[in-house]
Design a protein around this motif. Structure first.
Motif, PDB file in Angstrom:
ATOM      1  N   GLY A 193       0.778  -1.235   0.000  1.00  0.00           N
ATOM      2  CA  GLY A 193       0.000   0.000   0.000  1.00  0.00           C
ATOM      3  C   GLY A 193       0.801   1.272   0.000  1.00  0.00           C
ATOM      4  N   LYS A 194       2.100   1.205  -0.341  1.00  0.00           N
ATOM      5  CA  LYS A 194       2.895   2.431  -0.369  1.00  0.00           C
ATOM      6  C   LYS A 194       2.334   3.377  -1.418  1.00  0.00           C
ATOM      7  CE  LYS A 194       7.337   2.209   0.254  1.00  0.00           C
ATOM      8  NZ  LYS A 194       8.825   2.101   0.095  1.00  0.00           N
ATOM      9  N   ARG A 195       2.221   4.653  -1.033  1.00  0.00           N
ATOM     10  CA  ARG A 195       1.587   5.647  -1.916  1.00  0.00           C
ATOM     11  C   ARG A 195       2.640   6.562  -2.529  1.00  0.00           C
ATOM     12  NH1 ARG A 195      -3.491   6.921   2.119  1.00  0.00           N
ATOM     13  NH2 ARG A 195      -1.874   8.026   3.282  1.00  0.00           N
ATOM     14  N   TRP A 196       2.470   6.849  -3.814  1.00  0.00           N
ATOM     15  CA  TRP A 196       3.408   7.661  -4.568  1.00  0.00           C
ATOM     16  C   TRP A 196       2.690   8.855  -5.177  1.00  0.00           C
ATOM     17  CZ3 TRP A 196       8.558   6.157  -4.725  1.00  0.00           C
ATOM     18  CH2 TRP A 196       8.817   4.872  -4.253  1.00  0.00           C
ATOM     19  N   VAL A 197       3.439   9.907  -5.437  1.00  0.00           N
ATOM     20  CA  VAL A 197       2.893  11.089  -6.115  1.00  0.00           C
ATOM     21  C   VAL A 197       3.821  11.472  -7.264  1.00  0.00           C
ATOM     22  CG1 VAL A 197       1.687  12.020  -4.092  1.00  0.00           C
ATOM     23  CG2 VAL A 197       4.088  12.635  -4.490  1.00  0.00           C
ATOM     24  N   GLU A 198       3.257  12.152  -8.250  1.00  0.00           N
ATOM     25  CA  GLU A 198       4.036  12.732  -9.334  1.00  0.00           C
ATOM     26  C   GLU A 198       3.642  14.192  -9.468  1.00  0.00           C
ATOM     27  OE1 GLU A 198       3.822  10.571 -12.983  1.00  0.00           O
ATOM     28  OE2 GLU A 198       4.734   8.759 -12.130  1.00  0.00           O
ATOM     29  N   TYR A 199       4.600  15.036  -9.807  1.00  0.00           N
ATOM     30  CA  TYR A 199       4.348  16.464  -9.906  1.00  0.00           C
ATOM     31  C   TYR A 199       5.372  17.082 -10.839  1.00  0.00           C
ATOM     32  CZ  TYR A 199       8.004  16.355  -6.331  1.00  0.00           C
ATOM     33  OH  TYR A 199       9.161  16.113  -5.639  1.00  0.00           O
ATOM     34  N   GLU A 200       5.099  18.316 -11.276  1.00  0.00           N
ATOM     35  CA  GLU A 200       6.002  19.028 -12.164  1.00  0.00           C
ATOM     36  C   GLU A 200       6.538  20.282 -11.495  1.00  0.00           C
ATOM     37  OE1 GLU A 200       5.186  19.230 -16.627  1.00  0.00           O
ATOM     38  OE2 GLU A 200       3.184  18.927 -15.797  1.00  0.00           O
ATOM     39  N   GLN A 201       7.824  20.529 -11.688  1.00  0.00           N
ATOM     40  CA  GLN A 201       8.432  21.771 -11.198  1.00  0.00           C
ATOM     41  C   GLN A 201       9.500  22.244 -12.182  1.00  0.00           C
ATOM     42  OE1 GLN A 201       9.669  21.282  -7.095  1.00  0.00           O
ATOM     43  NE2 GLN A 201       7.594  21.616  -6.376  1.00  0.00           N
ATOM     44  N   PRO A 202       9.741  23.562 -12.222  1.00  0.00           N
ATOM     45  CA  PRO A 202      10.735  24.100 -13.162  1.00  0.00           C
ATOM     46  C   PRO A 202      12.148  24.080 -12.581  1.00  0.00           C
ATOM     47  CG  PRO A 202       9.578  25.901 -12.090  1.00  0.00           C
ATOM     48  CD  PRO A 202       8.980  24.638 -11.541  1.00  0.00           C
ATOM     49  N   PHE A 215       8.528  14.786 -11.527  1.00  0.00           N
ATOM     50  CA  PHE A 215       9.183  14.103 -10.417  1.00  0.00           C
ATOM     51  C   PHE A 215       8.268  13.037  -9.839  1.00  0.00           C
ATOM     52  CE2 PHE A 215      10.990  18.292 -10.759  1.00  0.00           C
ATOM     53  CZ  PHE A 215      12.347  18.092 -10.567  1.00  0.00           C
ATOM     54  N   ARG A 216       8.880  11.996  -9.268  1.00  0.00           N
ATOM     55  CA  ARG A 216       8.138  10.926  -8.598  1.00  0.00           C
ATOM     56  C   ARG A 216       8.725  10.723  -7.214  1.00  0.00           C
ATOM     57  NH1 ARG A 216       7.670   5.038  -8.260  1.00  0.00           N
ATOM     58  NH2 ARG A 216       5.443   4.472  -8.352  1.00  0.00           N
ATOM     59  N   ASP A 217       7.837  10.607  -6.222  1.00  0.00           N
ATOM     60  CA  ASP A 217       8.284  10.487  -4.834  1.00  0.00           C
ATOM     61  C   ASP A 217       7.211   9.772  -4.041  1.00  0.00           C
ATOM     62  OD1 ASP A 217       9.750  10.839  -2.500  1.00  0.00           O
ATOM     63  OD2 ASP A 217       9.267  12.959  -2.259  1.00  0.00           O
ATOM     64  N   ILE A 218       7.586   9.294  -2.844  1.00  0.00           N
ATOM     65  CA  ILE A 218       6.559   8.844  -1.908  1.00  0.00           C
ATOM     66  C   ILE A 218       5.674  10.034  -1.546  1.00  0.00           C
ATOM     67  CG2 ILE A 218       7.913   6.947  -0.931  1.00  0.00           C
ATOM     68  CD1 ILE A 218       8.567   8.857   1.432  1.00  0.00           C
ATOM     69  N   ASP A 219       4.476   9.757  -1.097  1.00  0.00           N
ATOM     70  CA  ASP A 219       3.564  10.830  -0.693  1.00  0.00           C
ATOM     71  C   ASP A 219       3.973  11.301   0.704  1.00  0.00           C
ATOM     72  OD1 ASP A 219       1.539  12.543  -0.048  1.00  0.00           O
ATOM     73  OD2 ASP A 219      -0.090  11.211  -0.649  1.00  0.00           O
ATOM     74  N   SER A 220       4.826  12.317   0.738  1.00  0.00           N
ATOM     75  CA  SER A 220       5.317  12.815   2.024  1.00  0.00           C
ATOM     76  C   SER A 220       4.370  13.830   2.654  1.00  0.00           C
ATOM     77  CB  SER A 220       6.706  13.444   1.841  1.00  0.00           C
ATOM     78  OG  SER A 220       6.652  14.525   0.930  1.00  0.00           O
ATOM     79  N   GLU A 221       3.360  14.265   1.911  1.00  0.00           N
ATOM     80  CA  GLU A 221       2.429  15.259   2.452  1.00  0.00           C
ATOM     81  C   GLU A 221       1.283  14.602   3.210  1.00  0.00           C
ATOM     82  OE1 GLU A 221      -0.244  19.106   0.983  1.00  0.00           O
ATOM     83  OE2 GLU A 221       1.241  18.217  -0.347  1.00  0.00           O
ATOM     84  N   ASP A 222       0.648  13.615   2.615  1.00  0.00           N
ATOM     85  CA  ASP A 222      -0.488  12.946   3.249  1.00  0.00           C
ATOM     86  C   ASP A 222      -0.119  11.612   3.880  1.00  0.00           C
ATOM     87  OD1 ASP A 222      -2.313  14.976   2.521  1.00  0.00           O
ATOM     88  OD2 ASP A 222      -2.505  14.121   0.517  1.00  0.00           O
ATOM     89  N   GLY A 223       1.110  11.174   3.653  1.00  0.00           N
ATOM     90  CA  GLY A 223       1.577   9.919   4.240  1.00  0.00           C
ATOM     91  C   GLY A 223       1.839   8.873   3.178  1.00  0.00           C
ATOM     92  N   ALA A 224       2.983   8.231   3.261  1.00  0.00           N
ATOM     93  CA  ALA A 224       3.342   7.218   2.273  1.00  0.00           C
ATOM     94  C   ALA A 224       2.552   5.932   2.464  1.00  0.00           C
ATOM     95  CB  ALA A 224       4.836   6.917   2.346  1.00  0.00           C
TER      96      ALA A 224
END
Length: 285
Positions: A193-202, A215-224
């Motif tokens: 159940g590990k949760r991941w997020v993707e987002y764009e930044q300049p 970018f791809r990362d664990i969901d550090s905002e709402d919990g991985a």
């Protein structure tokens, strides 16, 4: 809170010398590599503010030591900007400045100290726009070099190097749930159940051009992980506070006073191992 109330809380001014003495009593010492989180108001009235705290930390760790803090990026485009109306998205995509490790401000939500450390003489900052770290001292360059674009809390990152090099984590009046190091434990934990997020930044590419990168990362905002489903985590409490309390109960950290603030000092590698084991145990139960 006004100055008089802060003075009453701390029993007089919290000076550089007083902070240094309290840190040594807590267990910080010469040559230490330490990542710190600070809640200034908890310390009481600090004579000189953020520079006094940084100077006291340097007094304790000395020239062989290193200070490190999580910086982030205060003015990063919000994760949800790609859901805005197309006209607004177009304006952001066309003109939002690229992340610049030398001038982009540290996230204000992390308090005054990370931005003060970013501006400190000799400071070095990792180049990840969302998860940058700043360091000053003997190991600063090694800690912040080549921060991976993807999986920026995982292997090969400043957090990984902090643990590998025998570093420590200091919560200087900051609450237990502020321990960023536990995101590294989340990144390493092998649990369902590990949760991941993707987002764009300049960012700037190797030629210096502003480009948008995904970018791809664990969901550090709402919990991985889905901590809300766990009986081990009380409703409304961030799970890092629970993990840190359990680590303290297991003898992995020290507790003491710095100024007026209850403060804690943890071994980074031991805390990561404890955090990984805790996550894997509760999500496989």
């Amino acid at each position: 809170m006004d100055e008089l109330e802060l003075l009453k809380r701390s029993g007089g001014p919290v000076t550089r010398g007083r902070i240094a003495a309290d840190l040594r009593e807590l267990g910080l010492g010469e040559g230490d590599l330490v990542m710190f989180h600070t809640r200034m108001s908890a310390l009481g009235y600090v004579a000189g503010g953020a520079p006094t705290v940084i100077s006291a930390l340097q007094d304790v760790v000395g020239p062989r030591g290193t200070l490190m803090a999580y910086a982030g990026w205060n003015d990063a485009p919000p994760y949800e900007w790609t859901t805005w109306p197309e006209e607004w998205q177009a304006a952001v995509r066309a003109e939002h400045p690229a992340f610049d490790p030398a001038v982009s401000e540290a996230d204000h939500e992390n308090g005054r100290l990370p931005e003060a450390l970013r501006r400190w003489p000799g400071a070095v900052r990792s180049k990840h726009p969302d998860v940058s770290f700043v360091a000053v001292g003997a190991d600063a360059e090694e800690l912040t070099a080549e921060h991976p674009w993807d999986h920026p809390h995982g292997p090969g990152t400043p957090l990984a190097r902090l643990a590998e090099k025998g570093g420590r984590v200091l919560l200087l009046g900051a609450p237990l749930d502020s321990m960023t190091l536990l995101h590294h434990a989340e990144a390493l934990a092998e649990a369902p159940g590990k949760r991941w997020v993707e987002y764009e930044q300049p960012v700037r590419d190797e030629a210096g051009r502003r480009v948008w990168r995904r970018f791809r990362d664990i969901d550090s905002e709402d919990g991985a992980f889905d901590y809300e489903a766990l009986d081990a985590v009380p409703d409304g409490e961030w799970p890092f506070a629970v993990i840190a309390r359990d680590a303290l109960a297991a003898g992995l950290g020290a507790r003491g006073r710095v100024g007026a603030a209850e403060s804690h000092l943890f071994d980074a590698a031991g805390t990561v191992r404890f955090g990984v084991d805790w996550i894997e145990r509760v999500f496989r139960a």
